[in-house]
Design a protein around this motif. Structure first.
Motif, PDB file in Angstrom:
ATOM      1  N   GLN A  71      -8.044  56.975  40.375  1.00  0.00           N
ATOM      2  CA  GLN A  71      -7.395  55.679  39.935  1.00  0.00           C
ATOM      3  C   GLN A  71      -6.442  55.797  39.031  1.00  0.00           C
ATOM      4  N   VAL A  72      -5.249  54.801  39.178  1.00  0.00           N
ATOM      5  CA  VAL A  72      -4.240  54.991  38.018  1.00  0.00           C
ATOM      6  C   VAL A  72      -4.594  53.581  37.309  1.00  0.00           C
ATOM      7  N   LEU A  73      -4.998  54.137  35.980  1.00  0.00           N
ATOM      8  CA  LEU A  73      -5.213  52.755  35.009  1.00  0.00           C
ATOM      9  C   LEU A  73      -3.930  52.568  34.373  1.00  0.00           C
ATOM     10  N   VAL A  74      -3.588  51.021  34.374  1.00  0.00           N
ATOM     11  CA  VAL A  74      -2.440  50.611  33.834  1.00  0.00           C
ATOM     12  C   VAL A  74      -2.736  49.474  32.803  1.00  0.00           C
ATOM     13  N   ARG A  75      -1.647  49.017  32.058  1.00  0.00           N
ATOM     14  CA  ARG A  75      -1.720  47.782  31.367  1.00  0.00           C
ATOM     15  C   ARG A  75      -0.285  46.940  31.417  1.00  0.00           C
ATOM     16  N   GLY A 117      -8.730  59.262  62.949  1.00  0.00           N
ATOM     17  CA  GLY A 117      -7.634  58.597  62.848  1.00  0.00           C
ATOM     18  C   GLY A 117      -6.539  59.499  62.921  1.00  0.00           C
ATOM     19  N   THR A 118      -5.173  58.804  63.040  1.00  0.00           N
ATOM     20  CA  THR A 118      -4.033  59.639  63.299  1.00  0.00           C
ATOM     21  C   THR A 118      -2.987  59.523  62.321  1.00  0.00           C
ATOM     22  N   ILE A 119      -3.328  58.534  61.394  1.00  0.00           N
ATOM     23  CA  ILE A 119      -2.354  58.327  60.399  1.00  0.00           C
ATOM     24  C   ILE A 119      -2.462  59.231  59.147  1.00  0.00           C
ATOM     25  N   VAL A 120      -1.668  59.916  58.986  1.00  0.00           N
ATOM     26  CA  VAL A 120      -1.812  61.076  57.779  1.00  0.00           C
ATOM     27  C   VAL A 120      -0.832  60.604  56.844  1.00  0.00           C
ATOM     28  N   SER A 121      -0.968  60.071  55.652  1.00  0.00           N
ATOM     29  CA  SER A 121      -0.296  60.008  54.564  1.00  0.00           C
ATOM     30  C   SER A 121      -0.535  60.517  53.237  1.00  0.00           C
ATOM     31  N   ASP A 122       0.230  60.520  52.342  1.00  0.00           N
ATOM     32  CA  ASP A 122       0.025  61.304  51.003  1.00  0.00           C
ATOM     33  C   ASP A 122      -1.395  60.897  50.668  1.00  0.00           C
ATOM     34  N   ALA A 123      -1.796  61.331  49.758  1.00  0.00           N
ATOM     35  CA  ALA A 123      -3.273  61.023  49.027  1.00  0.00           C
ATOM     36  C   ALA A 123      -2.856  59.568  48.417  1.00  0.00           C
ATOM     37  N   VAL A 124      -3.651  58.560  48.601  1.00  0.00           N
ATOM     38  CA  VAL A 124      -3.404  57.190  47.927  1.00  0.00           C
ATOM     39  C   VAL A 124      -4.240  56.936  46.816  1.00  0.00           C
ATOM     40  N   LEU A 125      -3.787  56.386  45.671  1.00  0.00           N
ATOM     41  CA  LEU A 125      -4.522  56.160  44.537  1.00  0.00           C
ATOM     42  C   LEU A 125      -4.430  54.651  44.262  1.00  0.00           C
ATOM     43  N   ASN A 126      -5.885  54.140  43.908  1.00  0.00           N
ATOM     44  CA  ASN A 126      -5.917  52.850  43.378  1.00  0.00           C
ATOM     45  C   ASN A 126      -5.272  52.662  42.132  1.00  0.00           C
ATOM     46  N   VAL A 127      -4.655  51.508  41.917  1.00  0.00           N
ATOM     47  CA  VAL A 127      -3.986  50.999  40.947  1.00  0.00           C
ATOM     48  C   VAL A 127      -4.705  49.922  40.292  1.00  0.00           C
ATOM     49  N   LYS A 128      -5.109  49.976  39.152  1.00  0.00           N
ATOM     50  CA  LYS A 128      -6.134  49.204  38.174  1.00  0.00           C
ATOM     51  C   LYS A 128      -5.896  48.841  36.941  1.00  0.00           C
ATOM     52  N   TYR A 129      -6.008  47.598  36.493  1.00  0.00           N
ATOM     53  CA  TYR A 129      -5.891  47.278  35.004  1.00  0.00           C
ATOM     54  C   TYR A 129      -6.886  48.015  34.227  1.00  0.00           C
ATOM     55  N   LEU A 130      -6.672  48.455  33.003  1.00  0.00           N
ATOM     56  CA  LEU A 130      -7.794  49.220  32.059  1.00  0.00           C
ATOM     57  C   LEU A 130      -8.862  48.300  32.030  1.00  0.00           C
ATOM     58  N   LYS A 131      -8.841  47.252  31.926  1.00  0.00           N
ATOM     59  CA  LYS A 131      -9.784  46.028  31.730  1.00  0.00           C
ATOM     60  C   LYS A 131     -10.389  45.749  33.055  1.00  0.00           C
ATOM     61  N   GLY A 132     -10.359  46.255  34.143  1.00  0.00           N
ATOM     62  CA  GLY A 132     -10.733  45.857  35.390  1.00  0.00           C
ATOM     63  C   GLY A 132      -9.496  45.101  36.058  1.00  0.00           C
ATOM     64  N   GLY A 133      -9.856  44.965  37.511  1.00  0.00           N
ATOM     65  CA  GLY A 133      -8.895  44.228  38.351  1.00  0.00           C
ATOM     66  C   GLY A 133      -7.901  45.070  39.104  1.00  0.00           C
TER      67      GLY A 133
END
Length: 843
Positions: free
Chosen positions: A553-557, A502-518
């Motif tokens: 992973q970015v864990l959030v509430r 691929g040729t699309i180079v972006s910043d590292a991407v992190l997944n945003v998830k709820y603490l309890k999943g989702g």
């Protein structure tokens, strides 16, 4: 639309073109439609074995213009198609956006079923499951809808020639989006291979708004190829009516600033939404998208459940749900970014609102085409300025619509990083012989000037690394076998390469998830790295509290706090295109006294310019409104220091380069340091000592002489090239970005690529990838060619220097933009109000 029914088929031993046309036309009739001349022209050309580029506006039936002849060609060559079906890949449809694939699939299936064929349609993108891919490998669909990256992945699989050998057509959709990008170069290379594997393949591109159509056809088909000489350009002469309506507030500040006016017009937007079935609100950035979504719901909670948000970082399920909800009219409004720019077929969308200047004519027309997205329907687009001076952009866009002005897309030349990746891809699958591949590559537009020694350098690079890396085995990816075949035999190298195609180079991407999943979506590392646990940020329409970052992973509430930070994405800084800049200047000139005298006709002045009359009046009082033969410089002093403001009206990229260039040249006259601020209209040099502006003018500091050398010194071009090299290093495979669940952190990626950059600079300055980083910095990032033209234009104008007492209406947005970088939004708003009140009092 009439009720769907089967189209009766005539059994013929081999249907004539006339009979095939009748099949297609009767299908259209059953729907109460009539085929357009451009559709029939495309059918005819395709059935005659020609290649081509189809230029047609969004929503005019482009899919049927090219899918129909593919089906008719199949019927013609398979007289017993209703009873006997020969399985295998017959056509490929490339789309730059995954969001479009579902739409194309539905249109294709409709035709295939109604004409009683047994043709199957499949999708292969980054969203396709592993199970589905494995099933496709065993049994390819007849039509494969895919992306440039997934097509390259197919070329990286063993026995790919058998997959493609009976392919009769490849369609590149939204070619204007791919042209002028490295994804476009990927397509050029893939086509060069497919032409050899399947000599009878017909290549067709579909392009909407673009200025350089002839060149677009040449890039698609290859300069000296047989495909280009046996091709034609088909233009749909559909006069799409577009009405631009500006939302002008009753009261406007005399001192406008970016971001303030936009949200203040929220109450003007609500009646428009309420009076329409479905409204798309286009914003230029994902952060703006988040803000508008939040603010509308805060003030009008009754929209909850009737409003959604759509941008590239929102998760796939939500995006697909939103697209479907627009189709079945269950949503009242969608706040979105360019993720809904392209040809997703939303017939019911009634209204489009553009928030802020779209910065380019093509982008604006594309978005306008989303409303009245059916042949013959008028497109209405409301323009909401985020500050008063953006109304000049609205006025300029109306001129663009009238004059049919659209930007060119400038193609890449000699992208060595993409070539390195492509050759490794071929080596990963079945291997390749350089003598076979070199002429194919030379026949592409991108590599038409490729020299024998450069080709040899690339071959050496993939086999032994580069000159300065020969002692490291990691860079020896491709082996040369006894018969001269170039092949990757190491399974680990092959796997890592496939992961990084691929040729699309972006910043590292992190997944945003709820603490309890989702899973909520993905966010760029550079934003999240600035936050600490407990901080609240707005994302996917919700206020979220950061708990911790773990394993990418970015864990959030959920948070009930009202104040929050809004993510900014790296792609959020758009600049005015050259066509847009010219239109903007021409509109602004209409407000200058010299033009008003010569025109004399008040009717030619738009309502947007009339609405700005009090700002123009104040500007004329403090300074001037420049005419076509004038270049304005303003100077004044405040508590912050000495301000010098220059107004080329050439877009932020050119102003960034020109500001640095001028600061450097002034410092050669006398030692002085500046801080630089810029927007699309001009730039500011701020210093703690006064600049002798007469000396600047007398010394001809706007000259184009020594431009390249001075730019290199002024901008620290080496630092910019280092950042550009990071992308080149990733695309060429010099740096491995990591496995899907263990991506390398951006800072590690940056340090690895910087290390290589320094090695090449010190020991191998002739390295083609190293040299490419400078070429791209000047040509694509700094738009050196455009800067040269801007300086040539300034050379023909009278330089008007106005020493002012206070900040002027034109300079105010530039100064507040600089403050924005330092202050929170609440503090900024208070500060700007105080500044504006003080200025009004002084006047």
């Amino acid at each position: 639309m009439t009720k769907r029914g089967k189209t009766s088929n005539k059994k013929t031993s081999s249907a004539s073109t006339k009979e095939l046309f009748e099949l297609a036309e009767s299908w259209f009739q059953q729907r109460g439609w009539k085929a357009f001349p451009f559709q029939k022209k495309s059918w005819k050309a395709f059935l005659q074995g020609k290649n081509g580029l189809l230029n047609a506006p969004t929503g005019s039936g482009k899919t049927y213009a090219l899918w129909f002849p593919i089906v008719l060609h199949y019927i013609k060559n398979n007289p017993e198609y209703q009873t006997k079906h020969k399985r295998g890949l017959k056509a490929i449809w490339i789309t730059p956006l995954r969001a479009l694939s579902q739409e194309i699939k539905q249109a294709a299936e409709r035709v295939a079923e109604d004409l009683d064929t047994q043709l199957t349609i499949g999708i292969r993108t980054g969203d396709t499951s592993q199970k589905e891919r494995a099933s496709q490998k065993r049994n390819m669909p007849d039509l494969l809808i895919t992306t440039p990256e997934s097509l390259q992945l197919l070329l990286a699989s063993k026995g790919y020639d058998k997959t493609f050998k009976d392919c009769s057509a490849i369609v590149i959709d939204e070619w204007h989006e791919l042209l002028g990008t490295k994804r476009g170069v990927q397509i050029e290379l893939a086509l060069s291979r497919l032409k050899t594997i399947s000599p009878n393949i017909r290549i067709w591109g579909i392009s909407a708004t673009i200025g350089n159509l002839e060149q677009a056809r040449e890039v698609l088909l290859g300069t000296n190829s047989h495909a280009f000489h046996n091709s034609l350009l088909i233009k749909a002469s559909i006069n799409k009516k577009i009405k631009v309506q500006s939302i002008i507030p009753d009261q406007m500040e005399t001192f406008p600033w970016r971001g303030h006016l936009g949200i203040h017009l929220l109450d003007e937007v609500i009646p428009i939404i309420k009076n329409s079935k479905t409204t798309l609100l286009f914003t230029n950035t994902r952060s703006q998208c988040e803000i508008w979504f939040q603010k509308i719901l805060e003030k009008y909670p009754e929209f909850a459940g009737e409003m959604a948000m759509h941008h590239g970082s929102v998760n796939k399920e939500t995006r697909l749900w939103v697209e479907q909800a627009i189709r079945n009219e269950s949503l009242k409004a969608v706040v979105c970014t360019s993720s809904l720019d392209l040809g997703v077929d939303f017939a019911p969308v009634e209204t489009i609102i553009q928030i802020g200047g779209p910065k380019g004519v093509a982008r604006f027309l594309q978005r306008a085409g989303r409303s009245g997205h059916q042949p013959g329907k008028e497109s209405v687009i409301y323009f909401l300025p985020t500050h008063a001076i953006e109304l000049i952009e609205a006025s300029a866009l109306q001129q663009a619509v009238q004059k049919n002005t659209v930007e060119d897309r400038i193609p890449y030349l000699n992208s060595f990083d993409v070539l390195v990746q492509y050759l490794t891809t071929l080596a990963v699958s079945d291997g390749f012989y350089p003598k076979d591949i070199y002429p194919e590559v030379k026949n592409t537009f991108c590599y038409q000037a490729l020299q024998e020694e450069e080709w040899q350098w690339v071959l050496n690079f993939i086999t032994i690394g580069s000159q300065s890396l020969q002692s490291y085995d990691d860079y020896k990816k491709v082996e040369i076998e006894a018969d001269g075949r170039f092949k990757v035999n190491n399974r680990g190298i092959a796997m890592r390469h496939r992961l990084q195609i691929g040729t699309i180079v972006s910043d590292a991407v992190l997944n945003v998830k709820y603490l309890k999943g989702g899973y909520i979506g993905s966010i760029e590392e550079f934003f999240i790295s600035k936050l600490t646990p407990g901080d609240v940020f707005t994302f996917a329409g919700r206020n979220l509290e950061l708990v911790r970052i773990k394993n990418m992973q970015v864990l959030v509430r959920k948070s009930s706090k009202r104040t929050s930070k809004v993510p900014s994405w790296m792609g959020g800084r758009l600049t005015l295109t050259s066509q847009m800049s010219e239109l903007l200047r021409n509109e602004l000139y209409k407000a200058s006294p010299s033009m008003q005298e010569s025109v004399g006709d008040k009717k030619s002045v738009s309502r947007e310019l009339k609405a700005l009359s009090h700002i123009f009046k104040q500007q004329s009082k403090e300074s001037i409104i420049p005419g076509p033969d004038q270049f304005l410089i303003e100077t004044f002093k405040t508590k912050e220091g000495y301000h010098a403001i220059f107004y080329p009206f050439e877009g932020r990229f050119v102003h960034e380069a020109l500001g640095s260039l001028l600061a450097y040249r002034i410092s050669l006259l006398s030692p002085i340091t500046f801080s630089i601020a810029f927007n699309d209209y001009g730039f500011e040099l701020l210093s703690d000592q006064e600049v002798d502006m007469q000396q600047v003018i007398d010394n001809d500091l706007f000259t184009t002489r020594y431009l390249h050398q001075d730019l290199q010194k002024s901008l620290n071009a080496t630092e910019m090239a280092k950042r550009k090299f990071r992308d080149i290093a990733v695309i060429s495979g010099l740096v491995f970005i990591g496995y899907p669940d263990k991506m390398l952190k951006t800072k590690h990626l940056q340090s690895s690529s910087q290390l290589l950059f320094d090695v090449f600079r010190d020991y191998e300055p002739e390295n083609l990838l190293f040299k490419q980083s400078f070429t791209e910095t000047f040509e694509h990032q700094l738009e050196e060619g455009r800067l040269q033209l801007a300086l040539e234009r300034i050379a023909t104008q009278e330089i008007v220097w106005k020493p002012c007492q206070y900040t002027t209406p034109f300079s105010f947005p530039i100064i507040t933009d600089r403050l924005r970088e330092k202050l929170s939004s609440e503090k900024l708003e208070d500060r700007v109000k105080r500044m504006a009140a003080l200025l009004l009092k002084k006047k």
